[in-house]
Write an enzyme that holds these catalytic residues in place. Structure first.
Site, PDB file in Angstrom:
ATOM      1  N   CYS A 117      -0.045   3.937   2.555  1.00  8.03           N
ATOM      2  CA  CYS A 117       0.321   3.554   3.929  1.00  8.03           C
ATOM      3  C   CYS A 117       1.691   4.119   4.301  1.00  8.03           C
ATOM      4  CB  CYS A 117       0.332   2.036   4.086  1.00  8.03           C
ATOM      5  SG  CYS A 117      -1.304   1.282   3.950  1.00  8.03           S
TER       6      CYS A 117
ATOM      7  N   CYS B 253       0.832  -1.214   0.000  1.00 10.61           N
ATOM      8  CA  CYS B 253       0.000   0.000   0.000  1.00 10.61           C
ATOM      9  C   CYS B 253       0.862   1.258   0.000  1.00 10.61           C
ATOM     10  CB  CYS B 253      -0.909  -0.049   1.228  1.00 10.61           C
ATOM     11  SG  CYS B 253      -1.729   1.488   1.628  1.00 10.61           S
TER      12      CYS B 253
END
Length: 111
Positions: free
Chosen positions: A36, A33
């Site tokens: 993230c 991700c």
């Protein structure tokens, strides 16, 4: 002095989060991700700034499906502010520093 952000698993969730004496900010993330990566510095900031009244943990979604399902995480990054068995706040997607601080101040200053 802050302990920083603690990495946990499904097996540790009850002990580290549900049985914690203070509220816990749970950061759901994934290694694949990109957004993230933007949130990681904010988790460190929260852990350091609020160390006297908040615990910050992170849990990777892929190897920990039980907690992900239990807390209805549909996208990462995701945050759940939990105290006992109660969710005080919930977000999904990247949030900025100001929004994070506002969210934490609102819940932690009322405890």
């Amino acid at each position: 002095m802050s302990k920083g952000v603690t990495t946990i698993t499904d097996a540790e969730f009850e002990t580290e989060v549900l049985k914690a004496e203070q509220p816990v900010l749970v950061y759901f993330w994934a290694s694949w991700c990109g957004p993230c990566q933007l949130m990681s510095p904010l988790m460190n900031l929260a852990a350091n700034t609020y160390s006297d009244r908040l615990k910050v943990v992170k849990i990777e979604v892929d190897p920990n499906p039980v907690t992900v399902k239990q807390y209805q995480v549909e996208g990462v990054p995701a945050l759940r502010l939990i105290h006992g068995d109660k969710i005080l706040a919930s977000t999904e997607g990247v949030i900025g520093k100001d929004k994070l601080i506002s969210l934490l101040d609102m819940h932690l200053n009322s405890n």
